[in-house]
Write an enzyme that holds these catalytic residues in place. Sequence first.
Site, short mmCIF file in Angstrom:
data_model
loop_
_atom_site.label_atom_id
_atom_site.label_comp_id
_atom_site.label_asym_id
_atom_site.label_seq_id
_atom_site.Cartn_x
_atom_site.Cartn_y
_atom_site.Cartn_z
N GLU A 190 41.51 43.07 36.11
CA GLU A 190 40.48 43.63 35.23
C GLU A 190 40.36 42.81 33.94
O GLU A 190 39.25 42.49 33.50
CB GLU A 190 40.83 45.08 34.91
CG GLU A 190 39.91 45.80 33.97
CD GLU A 190 40.44 47.19 33.63
OE1 GLU A 190 40.48 47.53 32.43
OE2 GLU A 190 40.84 47.92 34.57
N HIS A 194 46.13 45.32 39.33
CA HIS A 194 44.73 45.73 39.21
C HIS A 194 44.26 45.56 37.77
O HIS A 194 43.19 44.99 37.51
CB HIS A 194 44.58 47.20 39.65
CG HIS A 194 43.31 47.86 39.20
ND1 HIS A 194 43.11 48.26 37.90
CD2 HIS A 194 42.18 48.19 39.87
CE1 HIS A 194 41.91 48.81 37.79
NE2 HIS A 194 41.33 48.78 38.97
N ASN A 195 45.04 46.04 36.82
CA ASN A 195 44.65 45.94 35.41
C ASN A 195 44.62 44.49 34.95
O ASN A 195 43.79 44.11 34.13
CB ASN A 195 45.60 46.76 34.54
CG ASN A 195 45.32 48.25 34.63
OD1 ASN A 195 44.79 48.74 35.62
ND2 ASN A 195 45.69 49.00 33.61
N SER A 233 42.96 54.61 38.69
CA SER A 233 41.99 53.76 38.01
C SER A 233 40.58 54.29 38.19
O SER A 233 40.24 54.84 39.23
CB SER A 233 42.06 52.33 38.57
OG SER A 233 41.06 51.53 37.96
N LYS A 252 48.95 48.88 40.56
CA LYS A 252 48.04 49.27 39.47
C LYS A 252 48.11 48.28 38.32
O LYS A 252 47.08 47.95 37.70
CB LYS A 252 48.40 50.68 38.97
CG LYS A 252 47.60 51.16 37.74
CD LYS A 252 46.10 51.17 38.00
CE LYS A 252 45.32 51.99 36.99
NZ LYS A 252 45.44 51.58 35.60
#
Length: 482
Positions: free
Chosen positions: A190, A186-187, A128, A183
């Site tokens: 986001e 995480h997105n 990222s 991940k």
Amino acid sequence: MKGDIGVIGLAVMGQNLILNMNDKGFKVVAYNRTVSKVDDFLAGPAKDTQIMGAHSLEELVGKLESPRIVMLMVRAGSVVDDFIDQLVPLLDKGDIIIDGGNANFPDSTRRTQALAEKGILFVGSGVSGGEEGARHGPSIMPGGNEAAWPRVKPILQAIAAKTKEGEPCCDWVGRDGAGHFVKMVHNGIEYGDMQLICEAYQFMKDGLGMNDEEMHQTFSAWNQTELNSYLIEITADIMGFKDENGEPLVEKILDTAGQKGTGKWTGINALDLGIPLTLISEAVFARCVSSFKEQRVAASKLFGHSVSQIEGDRAEWLEALRLALLASKIISYAQGFMLIREASETHNWQLNYGQTALLWREGCIIRSAFLGNIRDAYEKNPDLVFLGSDDYFRNILQNALPSWRKVVAKSVEAGLPMPCMASALTFLDGYTTERLPANLLQAQRDYFGAHTYERIDQPRGQFFHTNWTGTGGNTASTTYDV
């Protein structure tokens, strides 16, 4: 002279990671399916470096030191499998394949296990930070076959972002698909962060009547507070950016948002695992609503929808909005870590939640000041279930609640859509309510489907069924949870 690592894929992320590796002293062999891009890269950005090119997979593998490391920076899905199928016959036992794309974590689990049977070590690694992060230091989240970690660790930690204390934002996450799962979350966070900021922007612009320069100054000031983060920083920059006519560019951008699927995957996994990921799910749906541009234009005329101006002291409203944004952001991370915890327990990944927060401290899109506080919270209590229960975050949430309620209530009254801030507040209210109305819901389920219920005056785990009408049966349906 042989290469330390081969990288397949010369789009923006691939090129920048290669240049990053070269800067750190590693010899990289670059390959792309369209081989002319290899020559263009070597003659352009990679000119006068140690970077070597390959015009076939055979040449790529032949130029690497053994055990070989090959990193795929290609589109997620079947393209990854196609390259793996072509690489396996060329590799030896103990060689390593890294997938650095945005893979769906079950694919990484499958690839780890399938390649292990062939003696090949697979690493599924989230990366990222976008273009800038890849070039100067991304957040890297590797998982898969842990036997590969000692070999890839020096490279991945060297190119990763570093905290102010010099700690690399890269460490082993867990086995199988754990790296890509983290991940994915995480997105998802986001998605939530971006939508929350957009809601604050609309409150300022349409509710308070602020212009772009005023909003630029406000976001810049907020970035000096607990809201300090990459996304607040770039929002301030965007608000201050003028086009060739000296006008704010952001106001000329069509209001339809795109997405690549990781937010959707996060929501689907939350539903599968029974975690109320309400804020992130609302952020995904907000993008879906934005895509209905023509429908929205027609409906706005049909309903005559307008936004009422918000009266009162602007400075007071902006501070209330800042606190509402901060509190909502905490809920977004809290829900994300609830999902990570549930997945870790379900898949026996044994994830370190504080270490996960550290991976996001620098280099990635959701990097923000309070990630250090998240790490501290999990170091203090590794069994922490809800981030908001930690003293630091509980105090912020409790202090923000009056302002948060005020902002959400005024938005509803004024006609401002605020799906994420409102859902975050509703989640906290539900999570901190000792008795919810689900007792009625269970009665309804038992009435029409004999699904049974538990009683407050009996031990947990005992289920009861009532013949509510006197004409129904006494046989209960199977009890199950989804």
